[in-house]
Write an enzyme that holds these catalytic residues in place. Sequence first.
Site, PDB file in Angstrom:
ATOM      1  N   HIS A 236      -0.516  -4.193  -2.940  1.00 55.26           N
ATOM      2  CA  HIS A 236       0.186  -5.051  -1.992  1.00 55.26           C
ATOM      3  C   HIS A 236      -0.682  -5.382  -0.769  1.00 55.26           C
ATOM      4  O   HIS A 236      -1.492  -4.591  -0.315  1.00 55.26           O
ATOM      5  CB  HIS A 236       1.526  -4.436  -1.561  1.00 55.26           C
ATOM      6  CG  HIS A 236       1.450  -3.081  -0.928  1.00 55.26           C
ATOM      7  ND1 HIS A 236       2.561  -2.327  -0.653  1.00 55.26           N
ATOM      8  CD2 HIS A 236       0.396  -2.327  -0.539  1.00 55.26           C
ATOM      9  CE1 HIS A 236       2.200  -1.187  -0.110  1.00 55.26           C
ATOM     10  NE2 HIS A 236       0.893  -1.166  -0.028  1.00 55.26           N
ATOM     11  N   ASN A 237      -0.506  -6.610  -0.300  1.00 57.47           N
ATOM     12  CA  ASN A 237      -1.192  -7.122   0.897  1.00 57.47           C
ATOM     13  C   ASN A 237      -2.699  -7.295   0.714  1.00 57.47           C
ATOM     14  O   ASN A 237      -3.424  -7.503   1.686  1.00 57.47           O
ATOM     15  CB  ASN A 237      -0.928  -6.242   2.126  1.00 57.47           C
ATOM     16  CG  ASN A 237       0.544  -6.181   2.476  1.00 57.47           C
ATOM     17  OD1 ASN A 237       1.184  -5.160   2.231  1.00 57.47           O
ATOM     18  ND2 ASN A 237       1.083  -7.249   2.999  1.00 57.47           N
TER      19      ASN A 237
END
EC number: 2.3.1.191
Length: 340
Positions: A236-237
């Site tokens: 994620h991210n």
Amino acid sequence: MFRLEELVARLGGELVGDPATVVRRVATLDQAGEGDLAFLANPKYQSRLRDCRASAVIVAPAARALSDRPLIVTHDPYAYFARVAQLFNPPEAFAPGVHPTASVASPVPSSVSVGAGASIEAGVTLGEGVVIGPGCRVARGASVGARTRLHANVSVYADCVLGADCIVHSGAVIGSDGFGFARERDGSWIKIPQVGRVVVGDDVEIGANTTIDRGALDDTVIGKGVKLDNQIQIGHNVRVGDYTAIAGCVGVAGSTTIGARCMIGGQAGIIGHLSIADDVVVSAGTLVTKSIMKPGVYTANLPVQGHADWVKNFAHLRHLDALVDRIRALEQRLDEHKPE
């Protein structure tokens, strides 16, 4: 099939020899025969030109005098070969329409093809010419750009965005929850809702069974022209810059930024919260544990060796700190006994 003059008219390059020579497919120097177009991309294989039976060969300018066969001379034979291969092997054409067994809750342009058993939820936006393969699921609010193709059993989670001209291979998952948990004092875990999206640029290819996690708060972003191999994990991210290529079985932990035009070798691992500069090459099997701020080639692995040798060498490594301390002590004693 194409005449050489047709290929050069479309793709450029310099034609040497009979322009009416007909080729029907591309092949390697070793396997090519009559009607084939071979290519010499690596100079170390130029000796194979002598025995090559291809009707014509794609070569660099330095190799133009090495064969009396018809040639297409270009500064990048491998890229030229790739473009010719595209001409000989165009993408499969799909008839537009929605299969009777598909479940569709959003408007579908007349140019779109939706396969058997696919599910398109409410609020989905599909561009012109999109192909949704059998068994795919495109969740609510997601967007798929023009001419993008999802092979069978791809999952696109809610609100994620795929650009135009993308290819997503079977089993890929776009937008699954990132691995986000907070730990209680008793050791149990509290799930942190993952409310960001995955945003994929144009002309991206995503390999089979690759997973790209949605952002925890901000988005996970895959830049335009990125090429991802099979069985890659993107946390994620993560942000991947334009035209970066990542080989199979790579794991990229959360909140890492990878620059543009990078190449990441197979089974490399990149830990979280790092920054990798543009134009970096990470060799296969390398574990990246700190940020890389300058372009270049980075490697951190050991070549394979016999088990007995590995045990011996690892035993030496275990005692390396002690050996360093002994050397320092000896150096200090020598310094103390130096004549004035």
